[in-house]
Design a protein around this motif. Structure first.
Motif, PDB file in Angstrom:
ATOM      1  N   GLY A 198       0.957  -1.224  -0.512  1.00  0.00           N
ATOM      2  CA  GLY A 198      -0.248  -0.021   0.127  1.00  0.00           C
ATOM      3  C   GLY A 198       0.351   1.157  -0.043  1.00  0.00           C
TER       4      GLY A 198
ATOM      5  N   ASP B 109      -6.224   7.233   0.818  1.00  0.00           N
ATOM      6  CA  ASP B 109      -6.415   6.118   1.709  1.00  0.00           C
ATOM      7  C   ASP B 109      -7.041   4.780   2.069  1.00  0.00           C
ATOM      8  OD1 ASP B 109      -4.521   4.509   2.936  1.00  0.00           O
ATOM      9  OD2 ASP B 109      -3.609   5.978   3.888  1.00  0.00           O
TER      10      ASP B 109
ATOM     11  N   SER C 189      -4.585  -1.555   0.683  1.00  0.00           N
ATOM     12  CA  SER C 189      -3.226  -2.888   1.334  1.00  0.00           C
ATOM     13  C   SER C 189      -3.879  -3.900   1.577  1.00  0.00           C
ATOM     14  CB  SER C 189      -2.276  -2.180   2.751  1.00  0.00           C
ATOM     15  OG  SER C 189      -1.904  -2.485   3.213  1.00  0.00           O
TER      16      SER C 189
ATOM     17  N   ASN D 273      -1.517  -6.216   3.388  1.00  0.00           N
ATOM     18  CA  ASN D 273      -0.300  -6.989   4.201  1.00  0.00           C
ATOM     19  C   ASN D 273      -0.872  -7.466   5.411  1.00  0.00           C
ATOM     20  OD1 ASN D 273       1.724  -6.471   6.178  1.00  0.00           O
ATOM     21  ND2 ASN D 273       1.359  -4.808   6.937  1.00  0.00           N
TER      22      ASN D 273
ATOM     23  N   TRP E 166      -3.433   4.686  16.403  1.00  0.00           N
ATOM     24  CA  TRP E 166      -2.571   5.391  15.903  1.00  0.00           C
ATOM     25  C   TRP E 166      -1.788   6.762  16.849  1.00  0.00           C
ATOM     26  CZ3 TRP E 166      -1.641   1.701  12.626  1.00  0.00           C
ATOM     27  CH2 TRP E 166      -2.466   0.987  12.228  1.00  0.00           C
TER      28      TRP E 166
END
Ligand SMILES: *Cc1c(COP(=O)(O)O)cnc(C)c1O
Length: 375
Positions: free
Chosen positions: A58, A161, A185, A187, A321
């Motif tokens: 990503g 995003d 993404s 991941n 985060w």
């Protein structure tokens, strides 16, 4: 504890094994091939976008999209302060400077009013703004009904995003399809995984073609190796694209499992004073990660107390985060803040949300939560 319960481990099984083995046996063991082409087509079709480009991560997709949008030295790119570091790093790779804007405290997504203020302030200071990069936090789409007109009025392109948001939607539009371009993404901890991988999405065929060219070492279409630009080696492996295709077939089922967990959390914490779920009224979410936000004064306990209780029972949790403006690496960056991201960082706790969680493991999590709330 041996049977540790993780936040969002990969959910892979016999279908993934069959697809991966099929790709291996086909002989296409390279960062191109029929599985890559099919994975791009299937994702573009699912999201109703014109084009898709499968990439190694990503982060690579964010980087190439920013390059294609003209980000570079002397320019700024607006990024939410509440995001994973990759959003900001991709800006720095281009030579542009990230400017951090705070979030809406209810959802954790980019605050439209503050964005408007940041755009006005930056333009007033004569700064060139290459892009705004809203993040669909933990799988809930940002408020594009408000964000897109603000960016359009300022003449700044939007790069979405949607790394965490595959399968989410808002106002009938799928995550990844809101901006000039969007990024997914794959991941290992995301809603579907290729172990590592990403996808760039756009309705603009020239943007996709430009990024495709840059992602394969900017090789000219001639037999000898000729290069007019500095490119990158960013393509997704054909083996991993096969894994992604198997995962995509199971996406709806995986979202349903995550949603069922979220509903159980909503019930477990419902009526507990001072506790709410982040973005709990967003029914279009893919429920990637469920987060509780705890007001210590009202609840009489802190998010960290719940984290410690669950850790002692072998259950993984995480804070949201850490905001980018608090990161040492971005200490000198410009920020437009309200304090919302810092409060969510202090009071938020992300709980086990993975679709691979067995019923027995889920029961263990909820037993532990109830013991904490009753104690
Ligand atoms: C995971 C993630 C990325 C980066 O994706 P990778 O595939 O790990 O490079 C970017 N932005 C956000 C918000 C993410 O959560």
């Amino acid at each position: 504890m041996s049977d540790r319960i993780l936040l969002s481990p990969p959910d892979v099984g016999p279908l993934e094994e069959a697809y991966l083995l099929g790709a291996l046996r086909s002989g296409w063991v390279a960062p191109l091939g029929p599985e890559v082409d099919a994975f791009e087509r299937e994702l573009a079709d699912r999201l109703g976008v014109g084009g898709a480009l499968a990439l190694a991560s990503g982060t690579a997709a964010l980087h190439l999209a920013l390059v294609a949008l003209g980000a570079g030295p002397g320019q700024v790119v607006i990024v939410p302060t509440l995001t994973f570091v990759a959003t900001a790093n991709a800006v720095v790779y281009t030579g542009a400077e990230p400017v951090f804007v705070d979030c809406d405290e209810t959802t954790g997504n980019l605050d439209p009013e503050l964005l408007d203020r940041a755009l006005t302030r930056l333009r007033g200071a004569g700064r060139r703004i290459a892009a705004v990069v809203p993040v669909d936090m933990f799988g809930s789409c940002a408020d594009y009904g408000r964000l897109l007109p603000i960016c359009a009025a300022a003449g700044v392109p939007v790069l979405e995003d949607a790394a965490e948001a595959l399968g989410a939607q808002r106002d009938g539009r799928p995550a990844g399809a809101f901006g000039r371009a969007g990024v997914l993404s794959f991941n290992g901890n995301k809603i579907i995984t290729t172990s590592g991988g990403g996808m760039l999405l756009s309705d603009d065929p020239e943007l996709i073609a430009r990024c495709r060219y840059l992602s394969t070492q900017a090789r000219q279409p001639v037999a000898h190796y000729e290069h007019h630009d500095v490119g990158y080696n960013y393509r997704l492996s054909n083996l991993l694209a096969a894994l992604g295709r198997a995962q995509l077939r199971r996406l709806d089922q995986m979202i349903a499992r995550r949603r069922a967990l979220r509903e159980r959390y909503a019930k477990a914490f419902g009526g507990v004073p001072g506790v709410r779920l982040l973005a709990d009224d967003d029914h279009g979410s893919n429920c990637w990660l469920t987060t509780v936000v705890v007001s210590p004064v009202e609840a009489g306990w802190r998010a960290a107390d719940l984290a410690a209780h669950l850790a002692a029972e072998g259950i993984e949790t995480r804070p949201v985060w850490k905001p980018m403006h608090l990161q040492p690496v971005f200490a000198t960056a410009t920020s437009v803040l309200s304090g919302a991201a810092e409060r969510l960082f202090a009071d938020g706790l992300t709980l086990p949300s993975g679709s691979a969680l067995s019923d027995r493991q889920a029961d263990r999590v909820f037993d532990a939560v109830h013991r904490f709330l009753d104690g």
